[in-house]
Write an enzyme that holds these catalytic residues in place. Structure first.
Site, PDB file in Angstrom:
ATOM      1  N   GLU A  34       0.871  -1.160   0.000  1.00 26.52           N
ATOM      2  CA  GLU A  34       0.000   0.000   0.000  1.00 26.52           C
ATOM      3  C   GLU A  34       0.919   1.225   0.000  1.00 26.52           C
ATOM      4  O   GLU A  34       1.812   1.316   0.852  1.00 26.52           O
ATOM      5  CB  GLU A  34      -0.861  -0.019   1.272  1.00 26.52           C
ATOM      6  N   ARG A 260       4.790 -12.431   9.965  1.00 23.77           N
ATOM      7  CA  ARG A 260       5.498 -11.158   9.753  1.00 23.77           C
ATOM      8  C   ARG A 260       6.885 -11.228  10.356  1.00 23.77           C
ATOM      9  O   ARG A 260       7.089 -11.913  11.348  1.00 23.77           O
ATOM     10  CB  ARG A 260       4.786 -10.027  10.501  1.00 23.77           C
ATOM     11  N   LYS A 270       4.303   0.872   9.437  1.00 25.43           N
ATOM     12  CA  LYS A 270       4.493   2.108   8.677  1.00 25.43           C
ATOM     13  C   LYS A 270       3.915   3.300   9.416  1.00 25.43           C
ATOM     14  O   LYS A 270       4.449   4.399   9.344  1.00 25.43           O
ATOM     15  CB  LYS A 270       3.831   1.971   7.296  1.00 25.43           C
TER      16      LYS A 270
HETATM   17  P1  ATP Z   1       2.527  -1.993   7.958  1.00 29.94           P
HETATM   18  O1  ATP Z   1       1.763  -2.549   9.096  1.00 29.94           O
HETATM   19  O2  ATP Z   1       3.982  -1.837   8.212  1.00 29.94           O
HETATM   20  O3  ATP Z   1       1.915  -0.769   7.378  1.00 29.94           O
HETATM   21  P2  ATP Z   1       1.296  -3.461   5.903  1.00 29.94           P
HETATM   22  O4  ATP Z   1       1.075  -4.920   5.935  1.00 29.94           O
HETATM   23  O5  ATP Z   1       0.134  -2.589   6.116  1.00 29.94           O
HETATM   24  O6  ATP Z   1       2.495  -3.130   6.858  1.00 29.94           O
HETATM   25  P3  ATP Z   1       1.547  -3.293   3.107  1.00 29.94           P
HETATM   26  O7  ATP Z   1       2.088  -2.212   2.277  1.00 29.94           O
HETATM   27  O8  ATP Z   1       0.098  -3.563   3.050  1.00 29.94           O
HETATM   28  O9  ATP Z   1       2.001  -3.021   4.583  1.00 29.94           O
HETATM   29  O10 ATP Z   1       2.383  -4.624   2.849  1.00 29.94           O
HETATM   30  C1  ATP Z   1       2.737  -5.142   1.593  1.00 29.94           C
HETATM   31  C2  ATP Z   1       3.081  -6.590   1.765  1.00 29.94           C
HETATM   32  O11 ATP Z   1       4.179  -6.728   2.658  1.00 29.94           O
HETATM   33  C3  ATP Z   1       1.928  -7.352   2.357  1.00 29.94           C
HETATM   34  O12 ATP Z   1       1.790  -8.581   1.677  1.00 29.94           O
HETATM   35  C4  ATP Z   1       2.322  -7.556   3.785  1.00 29.94           C
HETATM   36  O13 ATP Z   1       1.751  -8.717   4.288  1.00 29.94           O
HETATM   37  C5  ATP Z   1       3.850  -7.628   3.691  1.00 29.94           C
HETATM   38  N1  ATP Z   1       4.454  -7.204   4.951  1.00 29.94           N
HETATM   39  C6  ATP Z   1       4.249  -6.053   5.619  1.00 29.94           C
HETATM   40  N2  ATP Z   1       4.922  -6.032   6.776  1.00 29.94           N
HETATM   41  C7  ATP Z   1       5.601  -7.202   6.850  1.00 29.94           C
HETATM   42  C8  ATP Z   1       6.482  -7.788   7.801  1.00 29.94           C
HETATM   43  N3  ATP Z   1       6.811  -7.157   8.924  1.00 29.94           N
HETATM   44  N4  ATP Z   1       6.983  -9.016   7.533  1.00 29.94           N
HETATM   45  C9  ATP Z   1       6.663  -9.651   6.401  1.00 29.94           C
HETATM   46  N5  ATP Z   1       5.841  -9.169   5.460  1.00 29.94           N
HETATM   47  C10 ATP Z   1       5.306  -7.956   5.672  1.00 29.94           C
HETATM   48 MG    MG Z   2      -1.539  -2.355   5.127  1.00 28.37          MG
END
Ligand code: ATP
Ligand code: MG
Length: 563
Positions: A34, A260, A270
């Site tokens: 995202e 994660r 983020k």
């Molecule tokens: P955040 O909570 O940091 O905002 P998010 O999951 O909302 O993370 P996205 O941009 O939606 O962030 O993530 C893109 C991809 O990266 C998704 O498939 C998510 O599952 C994966 N991802 C995000 N954070 C992690 C992590 N700490 N470890 C492994 N994969 C991750």
């Molecule tokens: Mg997200």
């Protein structure tokens, strides 16, 4: 497809799918960020996994921006994400997509659901929807709008799209089961009204699909076979499957969840990283203390070391916290062989060699990396006035201090043995400002007459030749292993390490490094691995310490009997 490593559970699933010829033997994954922030090392795990699986099975991996929430998303983030994925060494070819490209299609699918009686427009407020949803122990209640006719739903949904209604006044919901034990199936919201311009679609839309609706549709449009995401989506999988089953979609992807990555002494969300940037706790998303890809890059990490790290942590279902020392170990191991070893004095103490001729300069041989003899050697200047490290001299040396002290001898690396004859102090402050030493001409390194051995070897630079630099030393960004642990009821920023950055502005580097370009990496003998910061310009060098030389991870592994 076989690998010599033991397969993880995702590879097992794919192997089974290939065996049964599911998806006609295709493997197609996607990385779906995202664009609401910069990528962090947790994303690197997901990137390595998705692109890695595709490469391993001769498949494809798309980069797809999950840009369904216009209020939090920006073009700056899109650009940084693209450059970070590339820098990590992955290539999406011509498959760069945006969920927003599919807004028309997703809308049509919503209409399809309404027509088959599986979605309805609901006028409850967000708060009422929450109340009606019930809890894990209490079933939900049907919305009073649940039984609207198809015609009325079609009309209202059309008018939602046309912008007739206020934000939050109506939503489109799936008609599934308000008594489902899975809360995600209690008539989840599919579309919300949001009168906000989108960075790609402008003001075309004022209704936007929810992640749970847009994601399976996007996956199916792109022909994704294995939709790999993190475990917090496990409870959403029945909804993912419901969407796929209840629409006439082009292909049937399967969602697979993995744990994660969490890293000690840092935060990974983020939202929290953005807070650190916006409130000025760090100097931007690429601050070398940040766990972002851009921060790690600026600090001096290589793509290889990050990929190596992701490989080592593996993929599993169970959440855990990885020791940040393991990441540091990965870059040390790489740079141990690759980085030229040079001398830099971080906190200078002036040394005058009284018996060395004033106008003499010798060019001494210095090997560039004894671990990699192919890296050859260079010449470094030796002269009468040198700098050594302040901490390498003690007027009253404690036991086991084998460095310089009054009357004692040490070897200067690649040079001579020197003896401290006299200490000069500032009359007012008592601070030591200069040492007077003598050198023994018979002891030059590499000379056949190099017979005497002394216990300490110090790094040094020639004062007249050295180049000045600023050196930035870093410590963990947080003082707590888990900064999000709020048992003391404090905000995570209360755990920030006030000493995470130390700037040394009076450092001296051997002259060969003059003009070193940003991004080049060196070992400074006895001080660690360093990388030239983009803040450097011309002869004003700035170095970031990537890591010190002390490898706590290797030490722990050794104690545990691991390799
Ligand atoms: P955040 O909570 O940091 O905002 P998010 O999951 O909302 O993370 P996205 O941009 O939606 O962030 O993530 C893109 C991809 O990266 C998704 O498939 C998510 O599952 C994966 N991802 C995000 N954070 C992690 C992590 N700490 N470890 C492994 N994969 C991750
Ligand atoms: Mg997200």
């Amino acid at each position: 497809m076989t690998t010599n490593k033991s397969s993880n559970f995702i590879q097992n699933i794919i192997n089974e799918d290939l065996r049964t010829n599911k998806n006609d033997g295709r493997v197609h994954t996607r990385f779906p960020p995202e664009p609401n922030g910069y990528l962090h090392i947790g994303h690197a795990k997901s990137i390595c996994l998705n692109f890695g699986i595709a490469a391993e099975y001769n498949g494809l991996c798309n980069l797809r921006f999950d840009d369904t929430n216009p209020s939090k998303e920006e073009v700056e983030y899109v650009d940084s994400i693209k450059s970070d994925v590339k820098w990590l060494g992955f290539d999406w070819g011509d498959r760069l997509y945006y969920a927003s490209n599919y807004f028309d299609k997703i809308y049509e699918y919503a209409v399809q659901l309404i027509k088959s009686g599986k979605a309805y427009v609901c006028d409850l407020s967000a708060e009422e929807i929450r109340e009606y949803r019930g809890t894990l122990t209490k079933p939900g209640k049907d919305s009073p709008f649940r039984n609207r006719s198809v015609e009325e739903n079609l009309d209202l949904f059309e008018r939602m799209k046309a912008g007739e209604f206020e934000d939050g006044s109506r939503v489109l919901r799936a008609k599934i089961d308000m008594a489902s034990p899975n809360l995600n199936l209690r008539d989840p919201v599919l579309y919300r009204i949001q009168h906000t311009d989108h960075h790609r679609t402008g003001d075309k839309w004022c209704i936007y699909p929810m992640y749970d609706f847009a994601h399976p549709i996007s996956d199916s449009i792109e022909g994704i076979t294995h939709s790999i995401c993190t475990c917090e989506f496990e409870d959403h999988r029945p909804l993912y499957d419901w969407v796929i089953e209840n629409l006439q979609v082009e292909s049937r992807p399967r969602q697979i969840e993995f744990a994660r990555l969490n890293l000690s002494y840092t935060v990974m969300s983020k939202r929290k990283l953005r807070e650190l940037v916006e409130k000025g706790y760090v100097n931007g998303w690429d601050d070398p203390r940040m766990p972002t890809i851009s921060g790690l890059r600026r600090r001096g990490y290589t793509p290889e070391s990050i990929r190596d790290f992701c490989d080592r942590i593996g993929v599993a279902k169970a959440n855990s916290v990885v020791d940040i020392a393991m990441l540091e170990h990965c870059i040390r191991e790489e740079l141990n062989l690759k980085a030229p070893r040079v001398m830099a004095v971080l906190r200078p103490l002036r040394v005058v060699i009284d018996n060395y001729p004033e106008d003499r300069v010798e060019m001494l041989d210095a090997d560039n990396n004894p671990e990699s003899p192919d890296m050859g050697s260079r010449k470094i200047p030796f002269s009468r006035v040198l700098y050594i490290e302040q901490e390498d001299f003690r007027e009253d040396p404690p036991k086991k201090f084998f460095r310089l002290a009054p009357g004692r001898e040490v070897r200067l690396k690649h040079a001579y043995i020197i003896k401290c004859e006299r200490v000069v102090k500032d009359e007012k402050t008592g601070e030591i400002i200069e040492l007077h030493c003598t050198y023994d001409p018979q002891t030059r390194s590499g000379m056949s007459s190099e017979v005497r051995k002394v216990k300490g070897t110090l790094h040094w630079v020639s004062a007249a030749h050295a180049v000045k630099a600023e050196i930035r030393l870093y410590d963990h960004l947080f003082t707590k292993e888990n900064p999000e642990d709020d048992t003391e009821n404090a905000d995570f920023t209360a755990n920030l390490n006030p000493n995470s950055l130390e700037r040394l502005t009076d450092c001296w580097i051997e002259p060969g490094l003059a003009g070193a370009v940003p991004g080049s990496r060196y070992q400074f003998l006895r001080q660690g691995y360093f990388c030239v910061d983009p803040d450097s310009s011309g002869d004003a060098l700035v170095f970031n310490r990537i890591v010190s030389l002390k490898d706590s991870w290797a030490k722990i592994q050794k104690a545990l009997g691991n390799k």
